[in-house]
Design a protein around this motif. Structure first.
Motif, PDB file in Angstrom:
ATOM      1  N   GLY A 160       0.777  -1.232   0.000  1.00 53.70           N
ATOM      2  CA  GLY A 160       0.000   0.000   0.000  1.00 53.70           C
ATOM      3  C   GLY A 160       0.803   1.274   0.000  1.00 53.70           C
ATOM      4  O   GLY A 160       0.660   2.110   0.900  1.00 53.70           O
ATOM      5  N   VAL A 161       1.657   1.470  -1.003  1.00 50.67           N
ATOM      6  CA  VAL A 161       2.421   2.714  -1.083  1.00 50.67           C
ATOM      7  C   VAL A 161       1.487   3.904  -1.237  1.00 50.67           C
ATOM      8  O   VAL A 161       1.683   4.952  -0.622  1.00 50.67           O
ATOM      9  N   ASP A 162       0.446   3.749  -2.042  1.00 48.91           N
ATOM     10  CA  ASP A 162      -0.481   4.852  -2.282  1.00 48.91           C
ATOM     11  C   ASP A 162      -1.557   4.966  -1.206  1.00 48.91           C
ATOM     12  O   ASP A 162      -1.854   6.058  -0.730  1.00 48.91           O
ATOM     13  N   ASN A 163      -2.144   3.822  -0.820  1.00 50.45           N
ATOM     14  CA  ASN A 163      -3.317   3.909   0.060  1.00 50.45           C
ATOM     15  C   ASN A 163      -3.005   3.806   1.544  1.00 50.45           C
ATOM     16  O   ASN A 163      -3.875   4.038   2.379  1.00 50.45           O
ATOM     17  N   PHE A 164      -1.753   3.474   1.911  1.00 55.63           N
ATOM     18  CA  PHE A 164      -1.370   3.455   3.328  1.00 55.63           C
ATOM     19  C   PHE A 164      -0.130   4.298   3.584  1.00 55.63           C
ATOM     20  O   PHE A 164      -0.133   5.175   4.437  1.00 55.63           O
ATOM     21  N   ASN A 165       0.947   4.010   2.858  1.00 55.51           N
ATOM     22  CA  ASN A 165       2.207   4.684   3.111  1.00 55.51           C
ATOM     23  C   ASN A 165       2.127   6.184   2.863  1.00 55.51           C
ATOM     24  O   ASN A 165       2.598   6.989   3.675  1.00 55.51           O
ATOM     25  N   LYS A 166       1.506   6.562   1.751  1.00 55.63           N
ATOM     26  CA  LYS A 166       1.429   7.983   1.408  1.00 55.63           C
ATOM     27  C   LYS A 166       0.598   8.789   2.402  1.00 55.63           C
ATOM     28  O   LYS A 166       1.084   9.812   2.924  1.00 55.63           O
ATOM     29  N   PRO A 167      -0.642   8.391   2.704  1.00 57.62           N
ATOM     30  CA  PRO A 167      -1.389   9.186   3.681  1.00 57.62           C
ATOM     31  C   PRO A 167      -0.765   9.152   5.075  1.00 57.62           C
ATOM     32  O   PRO A 167      -0.811  10.151   5.804  1.00 57.62           O
ATOM     33  N   PHE A 168      -0.179   8.023   5.456  1.00 60.85           N
ATOM     34  CA  PHE A 168       0.451   7.937   6.773  1.00 60.85           C
ATOM     35  C   PHE A 168       1.605   8.923   6.876  1.00 60.85           C
ATOM     36  O   PHE A 168       1.775   9.602   7.895  1.00 60.85           O
ATOM     37  N   SER A 169       2.406   9.005   5.821  1.00 62.69           N
ATOM     38  CA  SER A 169       3.545   9.920   5.848  1.00 62.69           C
ATOM     39  C   SER A 169       3.083  11.366   5.958  1.00 62.69           C
ATOM     40  O   SER A 169       3.751  12.191   6.592  1.00 62.69           O
ATOM     41  N   ALA A 170       1.948  11.689   5.357  1.00 61.72           N
ATOM     42  CA  ALA A 170       1.424  13.052   5.441  1.00 61.72           C
ATOM     43  C   ALA A 170       0.824  13.329   6.818  1.00 61.72           C
ATOM     44  O   ALA A 170       1.039  14.397   7.402  1.00 61.72           O
TER      45      ALA A 170
ATOM     46  N   ALA B  83       9.175  10.744  -2.300  1.00 58.08           N
ATOM     47  CA  ALA B  83       8.226  11.864  -2.220  1.00 58.08           C
ATOM     48  C   ALA B  83       7.454  11.814  -0.912  1.00 58.08           C
ATOM     49  O   ALA B  83       7.218  12.849  -0.272  1.00 58.08           O
ATOM     50  N   ASN B  84       7.051  10.600  -0.507  1.00 61.50           N
ATOM     51  CA  ASN B  84       6.311  10.456   0.750  1.00 61.50           C
ATOM     52  C   ASN B  84       7.143  10.868   1.955  1.00 61.50           C
ATOM     53  O   ASN B  84       6.613  11.385   2.952  1.00 61.50           O
ATOM     54  N   ALA B  85       8.450  10.623   1.878  1.00 55.14           N
ATOM     55  CA  ALA B  85       9.318  10.848   3.036  1.00 55.14           C
ATOM     56  C   ALA B  85       9.792  12.286   3.182  1.00 55.14           C
ATOM     57  O   ALA B  85      10.481  12.606   4.148  1.00 55.14           O
ATOM     58  N   LYS B  86       9.417  13.152   2.249  1.00 58.31           N
ATOM     59  CA  LYS B  86       9.806  14.557   2.399  1.00 58.31           C
ATOM     60  C   LYS B  86       9.197  15.112   3.681  1.00 58.31           C
ATOM     61  O   LYS B  86       8.011  14.960   3.933  1.00 58.31           O
TER      62      LYS B  86
END
Length: 470
Positions: free
Chosen positions: A203-213, A257-260
């Motif tokens: 889930g890079v898009d549906n878990f990792n990305k929102p979690f990082s934000a 991008a997520n980790a910025k």
């Protein structure tokens, strides 16, 4: 001042004919971007939390301590699938499958102090209480002390709805709510505790990305997992593994991008060749050595902060089955499931060679002359020395390389990592010697002639060569 230059060259087996030789020139250049410098912290190992129910990570397991020392000072992750099936029992006897007791953490603390490694310590997310989670975290923080790098809450939450740990409707918003409940409780008890996550796998898009934000200010490192494919699939071949993954570039770009805004960036906190313990004849073959070395440098080139290769043998381990039955086991270090080291496996050799050279700033490499299957990496050390890594995945073609350092050098030597063939599951040697299960290694370097036009190095098919020059 003398500058060492380290070159790692990976390529397949002796006895080829002249028509199997290809030539290329290699030079380096500074990168336009600024990647994190490489050090021993980049290397890591990952184990199921159930491993703490065996006398494996102890302060007296000398072979294991020596093997960890062979890799330098890395990061050990304790967690994976078993973390969500392991319960804290503050009055437990220890060495009990399904629970974690104070004596289990005590042994881990003694091990990490002997090795100098740091710990990512996993906590049960799927079947826990707030009070129990905090109690375990407090004991772990007190006992591990400066060995504790961070806490990881849960494992692969993006799969909870599929693997029965949550209802089919479980999604990111549910995970975030529960994670924040747990993390807030840890913060109250341990205000300075470092947290990492979300330990996702698909889930890079549906878990990792929102979690990082949502949690960028609450975590010190964004984590994700990677496997090339299913070890039980007939399609999981050497050709698939060494042929490259067309999805990797996008995954790295998305994670970057997520980790910025996250201080520690991102890391693949669990990875290996093929999940389900590995693919027989592939994950336990020399091809996996070349893949692991290549994969480490691919991570470095894309700004990853490191890789924790998953492993472990024995009941309850995702790293394979007991060694006498380990057909496709991917574990870097093989053991009998009872605390005893049996030997080192292909990925360990890749890690060991990486650890000899990956110290400094990543550089761009420039190859002139096409050699199919050959890729090049380079690192510049703090003292100005260079580390070149060339990986030739051909089964038959020798790579003849002329390496052009960015300054004059006076002497050079090489260290070769070889095996009989890509599909060999034994016969690995580094510098003419195997790495023993005790951690002992008697390998030796071979002098290389330094010429005015550069360093001439032959890289046989399916081999890795480390070249040092100063």
């Amino acid at each position: 001042m003398r500058h060492w230059i380290f070159l790692i060259l990976i390529a397949s087996s002796p006895g080829v004919h002249a028509q199997d030789v290809a030539r290329a020139d290699l030079s380096v250049a500074a990168r336009p971007d600024s990647l994190p410098p490489l050090d021993s912290h980049f290397l890591g190992l990952s184990y199921e939390k159930s491993k703490l129910a065996t006398p494996f990570f102890t302060g007296t397991n000398e072979p294991l301590i020596a093997l960890f020392a062979r890799l330098g000072g890395g990061v050990l992750r304790i967690g994976a699938n078993a973390v969500d099936k392991t319960h804290w029992n503050p009055s437990g006897p220890g060495l009990t499958v399904g629970e974690i007791a104070p004596s289990d953490i005590d042994r881990l603390a003694k091990f990490c102090r002997r090795t100098g490694w740091k710990i990512y310590y996993g906590l049960n997310f799927a079947s826990n209480t707030r009070e129990n989670l905090v109690s375990e975290a407090v004991y772990a923080a007190k006992t591990l002390g400066d060995c504790l790098e961070s806490f990881e809450i849960g494992n692969e939450p993006d799969l909870y709805s599929r693997n029965g740990l949550r209802s089919p409707s479980f999604g990111y918003s549910d995970f975030r709510r529960e994670w924040e409940n747990y993390s807030a409780a840890i913060r109250v008890a341990l205000p300075n505790a470092a947290l990492i996550g979300p330990s996702t796998t698909t889930g890079v898009d549906n878990f990792n990305k929102p979690f990082s934000a949502d949690e960028a200010t609450q975590i010190s490192l964004l984590t994700h997992h990677y496997y090339r494919g299913d070890g039980q699939s007939p399609n999981s071949t050497i050709e698939l593994l060494l042929g490259g993954d067309p999805h990797l570039d996008k995954m790295f770009a998305d994670l970057g991008a997520n980790a910025k805004g996250i201080s520690g960036g991102f890391r693949l906190a669990e990875a290996n060749s093929f999940y389900n313990g590995g693919a027989p004849g592939v994950s336990n073959a020399f091809a996996a050595t070349l893949w692991s070395l290549d994969f480490l440098f691919q991570n470095a080139a894309h700004g990853s902060r490191g890789v924790n290769f998953h492993g472990g043998n024995g009941p309850g381990s995702n790293g394979g089955v007991p060694d006498e039955h380990a057909g496709g086991g991917y574990t870097p270090i093989a053991d009998d499931g009872k605390g005893n080291v049996i030997g080192v496996r292909p990925v360990f050799y890749g890690m060991a060679l990486f650890g000899l050279a990956a110290h400094g700033q990543f550089l761009d490499t420039r190859l002139q002359g096409a050699i199919p299957g050959l890729v090049a990496y380079a690192v510049k050390g703090a003292d100005g020395g260079l580390f070149f890594v060339l990986i030739n995945k051909s089964r038959t073609q020798v790579a003849q390389l002329l390496i052009h350092p960015d300054h004059l050098v006076g002497e050079a030597r090489s260290l070769a990592l070889t095996a009989p063939a890509l599909d060999s599951t034994s016969g690995f040697v580094l510098g003419g010697a195997a790495i023993d299960k005790s951690g002992a290694w008697q390998g030796a370097f071979t002098p290389i002639a330094v010429k005015t036009d550069g360093l001439a190095v032959d890289v046989p098919p399916a081999s890795a060569v480390l070249v040092e020059a100063k």
